[in-house]
Structures are given as structure tokens and as C-alpha cells.
Scaffold this motif. Structure first.
Motif, PDB file in Angstrom:
ATOM      1  N   ALA A 148      -6.657  13.978 -10.962  1.00  0.00           N
ATOM      2  CA  ALA A 148      -5.930  13.383 -11.899  1.00  0.00           C
ATOM      3  C   ALA A 148      -4.941  12.226 -11.411  1.00  0.00           C
ATOM      4  N   VAL A 149      -4.412  12.489 -10.005  1.00  0.00           N
ATOM      5  CA  VAL A 149      -3.404  11.155  -9.368  1.00  0.00           C
ATOM      6  C   VAL A 149      -4.404  10.040  -9.244  1.00  0.00           C
ATOM      7  N   ALA A 150      -5.476  10.273  -8.793  1.00  0.00           N
ATOM      8  CA  ALA A 150      -6.615   9.263  -8.557  1.00  0.00           C
ATOM      9  C   ALA A 150      -6.643   8.464  -9.893  1.00  0.00           C
ATOM     10  N   LEU A 151      -6.996   9.206 -10.961  1.00  0.00           N
ATOM     11  CA  LEU A 151      -7.169   8.644 -12.242  1.00  0.00           C
ATOM     12  C   LEU A 151      -6.049   7.643 -12.568  1.00  0.00           C
ATOM     13  N   PHE A 152      -5.119   8.317 -12.552  1.00  0.00           N
ATOM     14  CA  PHE A 152      -3.514   7.707 -12.821  1.00  0.00           C
ATOM     15  C   PHE A 152      -3.614   6.503 -12.212  1.00  0.00           C
ATOM     16  N   ALA A 153      -3.813   6.527 -10.767  1.00  0.00           N
ATOM     17  CA  ALA A 153      -3.665   5.350  -9.995  1.00  0.00           C
ATOM     18  C   ALA A 153      -4.462   4.018 -10.489  1.00  0.00           C
ATOM     19  N   GLY A 154      -5.600   4.592 -11.130  1.00  0.00           N
ATOM     20  CA  GLY A 154      -6.916   3.651 -11.603  1.00  0.00           C
ATOM     21  C   GLY A 154      -6.339   3.040 -12.783  1.00  0.00           C
ATOM     22  N   LEU A 155      -5.525   3.454 -13.430  1.00  0.00           N
ATOM     23  CA  LEU A 155      -4.642   3.071 -14.892  1.00  0.00           C
ATOM     24  C   LEU A 155      -4.085   1.592 -14.489  1.00  0.00           C
ATOM     25  N   ILE A 156      -3.460   1.478 -13.117  1.00  0.00           N
ATOM     26  CA  ILE A 156      -2.610   0.393 -13.049  1.00  0.00           C
ATOM     27  C   ILE A 156      -3.563  -1.189 -13.233  1.00  0.00           C
ATOM     28  N   ARG A 157      -3.180  -1.976 -13.749  1.00  0.00           N
ATOM     29  CA  ARG A 157      -3.797  -2.924 -13.993  1.00  0.00           C
ATOM     30  C   ARG A 157      -3.745  -3.961 -12.786  1.00  0.00           C
ATOM     31  N   TRP A 158      -4.038  -3.466 -11.587  1.00  0.00           N
ATOM     32  CA  TRP A 158      -4.109  -4.343 -10.400  1.00  0.00           C
ATOM     33  C   TRP A 158      -5.323  -4.809  -9.914  1.00  0.00           C
ATOM     34  N   PRO A 159      -5.604  -5.572  -8.905  1.00  0.00           N
ATOM     35  CA  PRO A 159      -6.948  -5.683  -8.346  1.00  0.00           C
ATOM     36  C   PRO A 159      -7.579  -4.671  -7.970  1.00  0.00           C
ATOM     37  N   ASP A 160      -8.815  -4.492  -7.873  1.00  0.00           N
ATOM     38  CA  ASP A 160      -9.482  -3.089  -7.366  1.00  0.00           C
ATOM     39  C   ASP A 160      -9.172  -3.216  -5.826  1.00  0.00           C
ATOM     40  N   ARG A 161      -8.924  -4.276  -5.147  1.00  0.00           N
ATOM     41  CA  ARG A 161      -8.676  -4.194  -3.782  1.00  0.00           C
ATOM     42  C   ARG A 161      -7.277  -3.625  -3.384  1.00  0.00           C
ATOM     43  N   VAL A 162      -6.449  -3.353  -4.331  1.00  0.00           N
ATOM     44  CA  VAL A 162      -5.329  -3.012  -4.277  1.00  0.00           C
ATOM     45  C   VAL A 162      -5.273  -1.745  -4.856  1.00  0.00           C
TER      46      VAL A 162
END
Length: 244
Positions: A148-162
Motif C-alpha cells: 500500500a505504501v508503494a501504491l500511495f507513492a505511485g500516486l505522486i504526480r512526479w516523473p518516474d525517475r523520482v
């Protein structure tokens, strides 16, 4: 559908799995089967390939069979039938492509992509195997929290490299913290588990980014739940190799 919808679908799938773990084995089998169906129905839409209904059944049914088998077979062979269902699903994919005939559009993409879908659909049986392996439900909770933590981090609208390294690091930190709070899991195995889970989940985010085009509801369901399904078997094998 935006990436935030896909992430929330994944979190909802994790919550449903944990509820199933704590309610009853039958409930968990039902949840895993429902996730397999969702992955199967939506995967052809994500790939944008022809024969969506037929290929959806070919992807979903092996996953359902694998989940039911994992809930019924005696210990310790919880996943003994999973490779067989994977093989049957892949064979069915090839049969469908043969029936479509030569010269049909996107045959190679359909074959390779649907074989990957069969694997993802069947891997959800790992949640059932993990819950039955030693009866320690807290391990499944730790796995779900890291995911879930990894999924929530994926919600951040930043570039994939970040976002990619951030998701891996946060999941690696969440594993030990959840282990200390909810179980007696050692810090190092929990950290390794979190890092591996985070790497798998951020890779699915990259798949969505590379696709570019917007996703419909079916495709969003599949992409939200496919990594959740994959994490199930990953958690089971890490549990066996590193912890017990």
C-alpha cells in the motif's frame, strides 16, 4: 482513468484481501477469485487487442482455478496446482490465436501479452498460500502495508525517475516498521521484502506511463489489481525463504 484511480483500486484490493485473511479462508478464496476475474476482464483492454471477451475468459479462469486449488489442497503443496493452471491458460491463449487464423491483427502482441496476463491472474493464489502457510495472519498484513505504501507513492504526480526510487525506499521502510508494530518479524527480512514489493509495484506504474493513452474502467481495474495479485506469490515465497 487517472493514475490515482488505479492506485486507489490497488489499495482497495489489498484491503479486501486483508479482510478475507481475517474473516475466513473461504472469504479469502472468494476475494482472490474476484481479483483474478478483474485482471482477466481488464487485461485485454489494457493491451488494446482484439477478441477481448474470449481472451478475458482465458486469462481469468486459470486464476480462479489456481485460487480455489490453493484453498483446498493439503499442506504443504498450496501452490502445486498453480503451474498447471498457468500452463493450461497459456495453451488456451495459443489455441485462441490459432482459431483466429493467419493474418489477423496483433496476433503476436495478443499471444505474449495474454500469457503475461495468465501469470498475473494465477499469482494471486499466493495470498491464500501465505495465509495457510503458518497461520500467522500478521505477515499478510505486513505485506499489504508495504504494498500500500508503494501504491500511495505511485500516486505522486512526479516523473518516474523520482517516484520509482521513492516508492522502493518507502516500501523498504514500511516493511520493518509494520513488522515491529504488528508482528515479531526481524528487521532485515522485512526490509528486503518491502524493497522487493516496492520494485514490483513501481514497475507496474511504469507500464501505465508507457502506454500513454487513457484507460477505461476495465483496464484501470486490471492494472490496479494485477500488481496486488503478483505481490501475493511474492510474499509467500519470501516468507518461506527468508523468514521461516
Amino acid at each position: 482513468m487517472g493514475s490515482w484511480v488505479i492506485g486507489l483500486i490497488g489499495v482497495a484490493g489489498l484491503v479486501a484481501i486483508i479482510v478475507g485473511v481475517y474473516v475466513s479462508p473461504e472469504a479469502l478464496v472468494g476475494v482472490a477469485s474476484a481479483i483474478a476475474v478483474a485482471v482477466g476482464v481488464g487485461w485485454p483492454h489494457f493491451l488494446r487487442i482484439p477478441a477481448k471477451k474470449t481472451l478475458a475468459a482465458v486469462i481469468a479462469l486459470p486464476g480462479v482455478g489456481s485460487a480455489i486449488a490453493a484453498g483446498l489442497v493439503p499442506a504443504p503443496g498450496f501452490l502445486d496446482w498453480t503451474p498447471a493452471f498457468m500452463a493450461l491458460g497459456m495453451m488456451a491463449v495459443f489455441v485462441v490465436q490459432l482459431i483466429r487464423g493467419t493474418g489477423q491483427a496483433q496476433r503476436l502482441e495478443s499471444t505474449l501479452g495474454c500469457c503475461a496476463g495468465v501469470l498475473l491472474s494465477c499469482l494471486g493464489a499466493g495470498w491464500i498460500a501465505g495465509a495457510r502457510f503458518n497461520g500467522v495472519r500478521e505477515m499478510m498484513l505486513v505485506a499489504a502495508i508495504s504494498a500500500a505504501v508503494a501504491l500511495f507513492a505511485g500516486l505522486i504526480r512526479w516523473p518516474d525517475r523520482v517516484v520509482a526510487p521513492l516508492g522502493i525506499v518507502l516500501a523498504g521502510l514500511a516493511g520493518p516498521l509494520a513488522g515491529l508494530v504488528f508482528s515479531d518479524l526481524a528487521v532485515l527480512p522485512a526490509a528486503i521484502f518491502g524493497v522487493v514489493v516496492g520494485a514490483v509495484l513501481v514497475s507496474f506504474r511504469r507500464l501505465v506511463t508507457l502506454r500513454g493513452a487513457p484507460l477505461n474502467l476495465a483496464a484501470a481495474l486490471s492494472m490496479g489489481l494485477a500488481p496486488v495479485s503478483a505481490v501475493g506469490s511474492l510474499a509467500y515465497f519470501i516468507d518461506k525463504l527468508l523468514i521461516y
